[in-house]
Every structure is written in C-alpha cells, then in structure tokens.
Design an enzyme around this catalytic site. Structure first.
Site, PDB file in Angstrom:
ATOM      1  N   LYS A 175       0.846  -1.197   0.000  1.00 39.20           N
ATOM      2  CA  LYS A 175       0.000   0.000   0.000  1.00 39.20           C
ATOM      3  C   LYS A 175       0.882   1.249   0.000  1.00 39.20           C
ATOM      4  O   LYS A 175       1.995   1.192   0.494  1.00 39.20           O
ATOM      5  CB  LYS A 175      -0.908   0.009   1.242  1.00 39.20           C
ATOM      6  CG  LYS A 175      -1.747  -1.247   1.441  1.00 39.20           C
ATOM      7  CD  LYS A 175      -2.859  -1.351   0.425  1.00 39.20           C
ATOM      8  CE  LYS A 175      -3.715  -2.585   0.715  1.00 39.20           C
ATOM      9  NZ  LYS A 175      -4.848  -2.712  -0.217  1.00 39.20           N
ATOM     10  N   HIS A 294      -6.606 -13.284  -7.655  1.00 41.25           N
ATOM     11  CA  HIS A 294      -7.434 -12.293  -6.972  1.00 41.25           C
ATOM     12  C   HIS A 294      -8.837 -12.349  -7.567  1.00 41.25           C
ATOM     13  O   HIS A 294      -9.008 -12.598  -8.760  1.00 41.25           O
ATOM     14  CB  HIS A 294      -6.848 -10.891  -7.112  1.00 41.25           C
ATOM     15  CG  HIS A 294      -7.428  -9.924  -6.119  1.00 41.25           C
ATOM     16  ND1 HIS A 294      -8.669  -9.346  -6.300  1.00 41.25           N
ATOM     17  CD2 HIS A 294      -6.958  -9.443  -4.939  1.00 41.25           C
ATOM     18  CE1 HIS A 294      -8.926  -8.550  -5.267  1.00 41.25           C
ATOM     19  NE2 HIS A 294      -7.911  -8.596  -4.421  1.00 41.25           N
TER      20      HIS A 294
END
Length: 479
Positions: A175, A294
C-alpha cells in the site's frame, strides 16, 4: 425437404408456444453420475408457478427457446435438454424456491469453464418470467472434472517448493495500492520480506500505469526477493500481477517473470476472464510458476442473496480453471463473509471430497478426483489481534495476508512484518500445545508481546479497530 423430414414434421411438429414445464419439469428424473447438477434460487414473477419458473431455467440454459421450432425434430431433445427435477421452498421466503436442474454432460466443451458458464449462467439470468435468479451451487461430475488441468501445482507442491510446513503462510499487499514509483514499491517489498513475511503482493489494480510500468516493477521486486532471501535464508515471493489488456500481453509478463526466476505470478481471474486464466494456469504448470488469484469483481456477482451467483460456484470454477491461491474473505475483517458459508467453500477449494452439508451452504457432494487443491487467502482489514481467530478458522493450509496491518505499523514496514510473524508463530505454538485459540487468543497475543516490542506496538495501534456490520448474504434460516 426430404420425404423423411416431411413425414416427421407432419406428425410431430405443432407450431406455437408451450409451457416450459411440459417438457423441462421432470420430477421423476433420476440424476446420472455424469450430469452437471445446479441449484438455483428462483424468484418467479407474480403469477408464475415455481414449476414453470424452474422449467424455464432448465430450458433457457440448455436446449429450449421461447417457441417450438422445426429443427427440434432433427435432434434428440430428451438426450440433450436440461431437466428441472426438484423444487423446494426457501425457509422464511414466500416467493423464493430452490430449483434443481440436471444438465447432460454432452452440452459442455471439455476443459472449458467459459463454455460451462455461458450456458448455465448466460441469457437465462435476464429472463422476464423471473424477478431474480441466483446460482447457489454446482455439482461437477468426475467425468467433467477430469477434462481440466486445475491448479498449476496445488497445496503440497507449493509447500515443497517453499520448504514451509506446519503453519499458515504470511503475506502483505503493498500500500498505497496506486501511486508508488517502482523503486519505492520494491523497497516496501524488501522490508516486508526481510521482516519475516513469506509473500508480498501487487494489489489487484496494479497492472502497468504511467507512475509504474510493469517491467520496472518486476525488476525492482525481483531484486527485493533475492536480497531478502539472502538475508533471511527463507524462500520469498511477490505476487507479480500479470493481468493485462490482452492475453498476449499477459503471457509476455508471465514469461518475463519466469525469466527473472521468481516463484509466483498473479491474475485477476474475473476481470481477466476464464479463458485467459486457464491459459495462464497451463503456462504456470509447464514453467514451474505458482499462480495467485485475486477475485476482483466477485461482489458484483455474488453479494446479493437473491440474484447472481454464490462465491462457492466461483470458487469451484477457479479450481477447475486453475490457481494455487484465491482470495476467500476473512470472516473477521472488513469484507463480507459469513463464517459457516466461508468454511464451506474453503473446504471446496482445499479438500478432495466434500459431503453435502446445507448448514454450510453445500448443496451437493463434490468429488474432485485428486484435482489439486487451492490455498484460501484471508485478506482485508485484518491485523495482529485477528491472528488467533484466523489461525483457528483457516488452519495451516491458508495464506493470511495483512496490507494495512503490516504497512501501518508505527515503526515501519519491517517491524510490521515482524509483529505479524511473531503473532503467527505464537498462535501456532499455542495451538500445538493444546490451547484453545478461540478462548485464549487475546491472552496468547499479550504473552507474546512481552518478547516482541514490535508486536506490542502493533497491538496498541489496533486494539480498538473492529468491523461490526451484519452479513448481507447469510445462509437460509439465519436471523
């Protein structure tokens, strides 16, 4: 027109519209071992009987159309048609029913999730006679399962490649997900891997944007992997997202990852598509790459209880198409996920044989006939206080992935990784000593804090963080 066709038409064809249930509702039908079985949650429009609604689903997802056609006489509809063989009311719902449909195996191309879904969850979902329609579960017969390669490697082969046993694997999503340069991104990867994580991860929407092109990211991440491996003596990996705008570009990225010698790549299997995913899975098996999956876009399909498709179906489809990891919710974090339902599809991902169990949302017994298993990935709003629950819920064969729960540590990325690794090792040791993680979890974490200042700092930061929202997609019969 030949005499044979003319004779058959004159005695067997009658133009017009028939009720679907006359041909496609067959409660006397005994399902075959080779049938693909589907459980649909059907919400008929007012005035439409449930038998007609279930038959319409069977017809429109197999051989039927809205009217009788001449060419029906040129094939054997009894051989190829889908059949609604049972209907049951949904407890607590006056207008919803579960319709069970059996599909002959010859309706589907071998080894193609794309073709299977095009029929079963195709145009029928827009059918006007239905107010809503949801596919709750599929039974994939061994005869069809055997036409798929499945996951590139599976759980045991992955553990052997990584030389890591007896505990869940630890990961971290880098992140902020967008905006970092490739060099700063690689630095974060290195710090997390050096601190004790097994994997770091590209976020699902990190592909090849102006601020960080894919080739630069791959190179800096490979450097981070090799440096952290040299310093820790452990095998490390970073999920390099190969998802791209074309299949050709996706394969180019996977090939480059293999040339760098990294252990794993990644794909967004729903936005990328099942055809692309299956192609990538085949390449990964042939070239020794693990494949992380994902599920971006899944909630568009699976979150609403009365329309769409339950994630257990998407999980089964992924196991057929191919992937070594797939995101599966957390139960305890920020994302949607009922505990019993989640445990149900986690078993469908990992186990060879799963019995029917309606208390966990499993409508059919599923025999995977030795198709490799998939590691479920718990990710989304989790931190060190969740570690006992995650270890207890998901067990050893899982990946526990902390993004903000690593990079949000007040001392930096590497201490965040240390905190997670210490918390995990403490929970695994306590479990192996016979302690109850569900009851003693907080105490176990507090005890470990005495030996790890990094863990103590993490516990202080996240002690008040909870995500207490009701689950939308609950199992039937739950309040």
């Amino acid at each position: 027109m030949s005499p044979q066709t003319e004779t058959k038409a004159s005695v067997g064809f009658k133009a017009g519209v028939k009720e679907y249930k006359l041909n496609y509702y067959t409660p006397e039908y005994e399902t075959k071992d080779t049938d693909i079985l589907a459980a649909f949650r059907v919400t008929p429009q007012p005035g439409v009987p449930p038998e007609e609604a279930g038959a319409a689903v069977a017809a429109e997802s197999s051989t039927g159309t809205w009217t009788t056609v001449w060419t029906d006489g040129l094939t054997s509809l009894d051989r190829y048609k889908g059949r609604c063989y049972h209907i049951e009311p949904v407890p607590g719902e006056e207008t919803q029913f579960i319709a069970y449909v059996a599909y002959p195996l010859d309706l589907f191309e071998e080894g193609s999730v794309t073709n299977m879904f095009t029929s079963i969850v195709g145009n029928v979902f827009g059918f006007k006679a239905l107010a809503a329609l949801r596919l709750e579960d599929l039974r994939i017969p061994p005869a069809y399962t055997k036409t798929f390669q499945g996951p590139p490697h599976g759980i045991q082969v992955e553990r052997d490649k990584l030389n890591k046993y007896g505990r869940p694997l630890l990961g971290c999503t880098i992140k902020p997900k967008l905006g970092l340069s490739a060099k700063n991104y690689g630095r974060a990867v290195y710090e997390c891997l050096r601190g004790g994580l097994d994997f770091t991860k590209d976020d699902e929407n990190v592909n090849s944007q102006p601020f960080m092109r894919w080739r630069d990211r791959f190179l800096f991440c490979a450097e981070a992997i090799y440096k952290s491996q040299a310093e820790t003596g452990e095998i490390k990996g970073h999920y390099l997202n190969a998802t791209a705008g074309t299949c050709e570009e996706m394969m180019k990225r996977a090939i480059f990852a293999r040339e760098l010698g990294v252990p794993i790549v990644m794909h967004d299997y729903l936005t990328g598509g099942f055809t692309a995913n299956t192609s990538l899975a085949h390449y990964c098996r042939d070239n020794g790459l693990l494949l992380h999956i994902h599920r971006a876009m899944h909630a568009v399909i699976d979150r609403q209880k009365n329309h769409g498709m339950h994630f257990r179906v998407l999980a089964k489809a992924l196991r057929l198409s191919g992937g070594d990891h797939v995101h599966a919710g957390t139960v305890v974090g920020k994302l949607e996920g009922d505990r019993e339902s989640t445990l149900g599809f986690v078993d469908l991902l990992r186990d060879d044989y799963v019995e029917k169990d309606r208390s966990r949302g499993i409508f059919f017994t599923q025999d995977w006939v030795s198709l490799p298993g998939v590691l479920p990935v718990a990710s989304g709003g989790i931190h060190v206080w969740h570690m006992p629950a995650l270890t207890e819920i998901f067990g050893d064969d899982s990946v526990l992935q902390f993004g903000g729960g690593t990079l949000g540590h007040p001392w930096g990325n590497a201490p965040g990784a240390v905190a997670n690794r210490v918390a995990l090792e403490a929970c695994v040791q306590a479990r192996n000593e016979g302690r109850d993680l569900a009851v003693e979890g907080n105490e176990i974490i507090r005890e470990a804090c005495k030996w790890s200042p990094e863990l103590a700092a993490a516990c202080e930061v996240w002690k008040e963080i909870t995500f207490n929202f009701p689950t939308i997609d609950k199992l039937d019969g739950q309040d």
